[in-house]
Design an enzyme around this catalytic site. Structure first.
Site, PDB file in Angstrom:
ATOM      1  N   GLN A 173      10.231  -8.484  -3.860  1.00 47.62           N
ATOM      2  CA  GLN A 173      10.413  -8.135  -2.453  1.00 47.62           C
ATOM      3  C   GLN A 173      11.762  -8.610  -1.925  1.00 47.62           C
ATOM      4  O   GLN A 173      12.391  -7.951  -1.103  1.00 47.62           O
ATOM      5  CB  GLN A 173       9.290  -8.728  -1.601  1.00 47.62           C
ATOM      6  CG  GLN A 173       7.938  -8.128  -1.891  1.00 47.62           C
ATOM      7  CD  GLN A 173       7.946  -6.615  -1.772  1.00 47.62           C
ATOM      8  OE1 GLN A 173       8.063  -6.063  -0.696  1.00 47.62           O
ATOM      9  NE2 GLN A 173       7.800  -5.928  -2.908  1.00 47.62           N
ATOM     10  N   HIS A 233      14.791  -6.217  -1.870  1.00 51.77           N
ATOM     11  CA  HIS A 233      14.880  -5.068  -0.961  1.00 51.77           C
ATOM     12  C   HIS A 233      16.116  -5.156  -0.072  1.00 51.77           C
ATOM     13  O   HIS A 233      16.913  -4.232   0.000  1.00 51.77           O
ATOM     14  CB  HIS A 233      13.637  -4.977  -0.083  1.00 51.77           C
ATOM     15  CG  HIS A 233      12.549  -4.158  -0.686  1.00 51.77           C
ATOM     16  ND1 HIS A 233      12.633  -2.798  -0.834  1.00 51.77           N
ATOM     17  CD2 HIS A 233      11.341  -4.506  -1.191  1.00 51.77           C
ATOM     18  CE1 HIS A 233      11.533  -2.339  -1.393  1.00 51.77           C
ATOM     19  NE2 HIS A 233      10.723  -3.358  -1.627  1.00 51.77           N
ATOM     20  N   GLU A 254       2.797  -7.997   5.210  1.00 52.33           N
ATOM     21  CA  GLU A 254       2.709  -6.615   4.754  1.00 52.33           C
ATOM     22  C   GLU A 254       1.928  -6.555   3.437  1.00 52.33           C
ATOM     23  O   GLU A 254       0.985  -5.779   3.294  1.00 52.33           O
ATOM     24  CB  GLU A 254       4.132  -6.065   4.566  1.00 52.33           C
ATOM     25  CG  GLU A 254       4.190  -4.655   4.024  1.00 52.33           C
ATOM     26  CD  GLU A 254       5.616  -4.228   3.700  1.00 52.33           C
ATOM     27  OE1 GLU A 254       5.826  -3.016   3.526  1.00 52.33           O
ATOM     28  OE2 GLU A 254       6.509  -5.095   3.601  1.00 52.33           O
ATOM     29  N   HIS A 255       2.350  -7.361   2.461  1.00 52.49           N
ATOM     30  CA  HIS A 255       1.675  -7.426   1.165  1.00 52.49           C
ATOM     31  C   HIS A 255       1.134  -8.840   0.957  1.00 52.49           C
ATOM     32  O   HIS A 255       1.866  -9.814   1.140  1.00 52.49           O
ATOM     33  CB  HIS A 255       2.645  -7.131   0.016  1.00 52.49           C
ATOM     34  CG  HIS A 255       3.409  -5.855   0.163  1.00 52.49           C
ATOM     35  ND1 HIS A 255       4.733  -5.818   0.570  1.00 52.49           N
ATOM     36  CD2 HIS A 255       3.036  -4.568  -0.041  1.00 52.49           C
ATOM     37  CE1 HIS A 255       5.142  -4.566   0.605  1.00 52.49           C
ATOM     38  NE2 HIS A 255       4.131  -3.784   0.246  1.00 52.49           N
ATOM     39  N   ASP A 312       3.192  -0.063  -4.716  1.00 48.01           N
ATOM     40  CA  ASP A 312       4.350   0.714  -4.267  1.00 48.01           C
ATOM     41  C   ASP A 312       4.376   2.102  -4.889  1.00 48.01           C
ATOM     42  O   ASP A 312       4.827   3.065  -4.260  1.00 48.01           O
ATOM     43  CB  ASP A 312       5.651  -0.004  -4.637  1.00 48.01           C
ATOM     44  CG  ASP A 312       6.017  -1.092  -3.650  1.00 48.01           C
ATOM     45  OD1 ASP A 312       5.394  -1.156  -2.573  1.00 48.01           O
ATOM     46  OD2 ASP A 312       6.930  -1.883  -3.958  1.00 48.01           O
ATOM     47  N   HIS A 353     -13.698  13.482  43.457  1.00 48.48           N
ATOM     48  CA  HIS A 353     -14.445  13.396  42.205  1.00 48.48           C
ATOM     49  C   HIS A 353     -15.945  13.556  42.478  1.00 48.48           C
ATOM     50  O   HIS A 353     -16.644  14.283  41.778  1.00 48.48           O
ATOM     51  CB  HIS A 353     -14.190  12.043  41.515  1.00 48.48           C
ATOM     52  CG  HIS A 353     -12.941  11.997  40.705  1.00 48.48           C
ATOM     53  ND1 HIS A 353     -11.709  12.228  41.235  1.00 48.48           N
ATOM     54  CD2 HIS A 353     -12.744  11.734  39.388  1.00 48.48           C
ATOM     55  CE1 HIS A 353     -10.798  12.107  40.287  1.00 48.48           C
ATOM     56  NE2 HIS A 353     -11.404  11.815  39.147  1.00 48.48           N
TER      57      HIS A 353
END
Length: 431
Positions: A257, A260, A325-326, A359, A418
């Site tokens: 990771q 990235h 996220e993971h 992924d 109404h």
């Protein structure tokens, strides 16, 4: 290769650091993106061509990729890669087929009929990054769920290479996934073109797909003109590991990771000081052999950490606060911990379930909530390409039985029109 080692009661500073990623750039980025959106929304194709020349260094004579070019892109790839892409596409399709929901209706004897009509969106736009870090897997993860949902037209925008064409792997994935049209345009200008439409690029109902800070900011700004999936931030991994974990595996997954970009976050929470030290050494050793070690070094020193927890229960509590996220559970009995996980985009169980499996090949979607948004967001799914319409029908008898309740609510809110809307239907009978 520096990575902070901290105790579990010292994580507040880390949390603040993680939540503030990108914040110092946002105002400058927002001004530029706002200008791009305005130009594209008013000048259409002309603005798109100009921004493509300015930011991609390419002069285009057309925006749409010819269908034959897309279909023939597979011929440029190694046969074994095509086999892997097709296998991934099959896994993704099978997983997302299970997510489909149907319309439902119920009726009661007194004349009440109601339900929910489920419809696919008409047209969806998918953004796929290109350039120095093309993401062909994102084509599959966005286009296939849309097609499974029944979206009538899926268009795709992706930046051109120096030859004026998108990456051939991206085009091949678009063909395999079933994208209907592909356009050679990237960045905020692509988002604006899909949101507002141009002479060539049709206006879409929703935009999905990852991108850099300019793409993410553009998606945020066009929300309301069209729908979006989520505001994706830098990638993240959090690994919970006990003394049974393999230090080599853990280090490799953290590094996967960190490569990235410089804002990516890689965190290990462990109950074993010995494992922490081994992982630290493995990170240094393995990083030296990796092609993106400069990104890795910056990422780990700024947003990486090894947290020493007293118990696995404490580790889960910390993880739920971070909402990664993971999340990998590299522990002796990962399934025992799964029930306590409340905030995570995707959970990977056991020492032989590395994050890159999710992924590319496993099937669940890799478009996941980041930067703590797993507290309230879910992964991209078939639901993101559907809309639900409520259906209501009351007979005269059924309305009569509930009219007083409607009127009481309306009058309590001071909305006499109404109340009158219900009363007027029985005006003749009450004379």
């Amino acid at each position: 290769m520096k990575i902070d080692k901290i105790r579990q009661n010292d994580i507040e500073k880390l949390l603040v650091r993680l939540r503030q990623r990108n914040s110092e750039e946002l105002e400058e980025v927002s001004q530029l993106v706002r200008s791009i959106i305005k130009e594209v929304s008013t000048k259409g194709n002309r603005a798109v061509f100009e921004y493509t020349k300015k930011y991609d260094g390419v002069t285009l004579d057309r925006l749409e990729v010819d269908k034959n070019t897309t279909a023939n892109a597979i011929k440029c790839l190694k046969p074994e890669l095509v086999i892997s892409i097709r296998k991934a596409a099959d896994n993704i399709r099978k997983f997302h087929e299970r997510q489909k929901v149907n319309s439902w209706f119920l009726s009661e004897e007194n004349g009440v009929f109601m339900g929910q009509k489920v419809s696919a969106l008409d047209r969806v736009g998918v953004y796929v990054p290109g350039g120095t870090a093309p993401l062909p897997s994102s084509v599959l993860m966005n286009v296939i769920p849309a097609k499974v949902a029944g979206v009538k037209e899926v268009i795709m925008c992706t930046p051109p290479g120096k030859n004026g064409f998108p990456d051939p792997v991206i085009l091949a994935c678009a063909d395999i996934a079933g994208a209907d049209r592909v356009f050679t345009v990237g960045g905020a200008q692509a988002v604006a073109a899909m949101a507002y439409g141009t002479e060539t690029i049709p206006k879409v109902d929703k935009i999905t797909g990852p991108g850099n800070i300019y793409v993410a900011t553009a998606k945020k700004m066009v929300f309301g003109i069209c729908g979006i999936d989520m505001i994706a931030g830098p990638s993240e991994i959090l690994i919970i590991a006990d003394e049974t974990a393999n230090a080599k595996f853990v280090a490799a997954d953290l590094l996967s990771q960190a490569e990235h970009d410089m804002l990516a976050s890689s965190i290990l929470i462990t109950t074993s000081n010995e494992l922490a030290e081994k992982v630290e050494e493995e990170i240094k050793k393995q990083a030296e052999k990796l092609s993106r070690k400069n990104f890795i070094s910056r990422s780990l020193s700024s947003y990486g950490a090894i947290i020493l927890a007293d118990t696995l229960k404490d580790a889960i509590m910390i993880s739920n606060r971070i909402a990664p996220e993971h999340l990998e559970l590299c522990v002796e009995n990962p399934f025992e911990l799964l029930g306590d996980v409340t905030n995570a985009g995707a959970v990977f169980l056991g020492n032989f379930t590395p994050e890159p499996l999710g992924d590319y090949m496993a099937g669940p979607n890799h478009v996941l909530p980041t930067n703590g948004t797993a507290r309230f967001y879910s992964p991209l799914s078939v639901d993101d390409f559907l809309k639900k319409t409520s259906v209501i029908s009351y007979s005269k008898q059924a309305l009569a039985g509930i009219m007083k309740d409607v009127c009481l609510f309306a009058e309590a809110e001071g909305l006499t029109a109404h109340a009158n809307s219900a009363k007027i239907r029985f005006e003749e009978e009450n004379k």
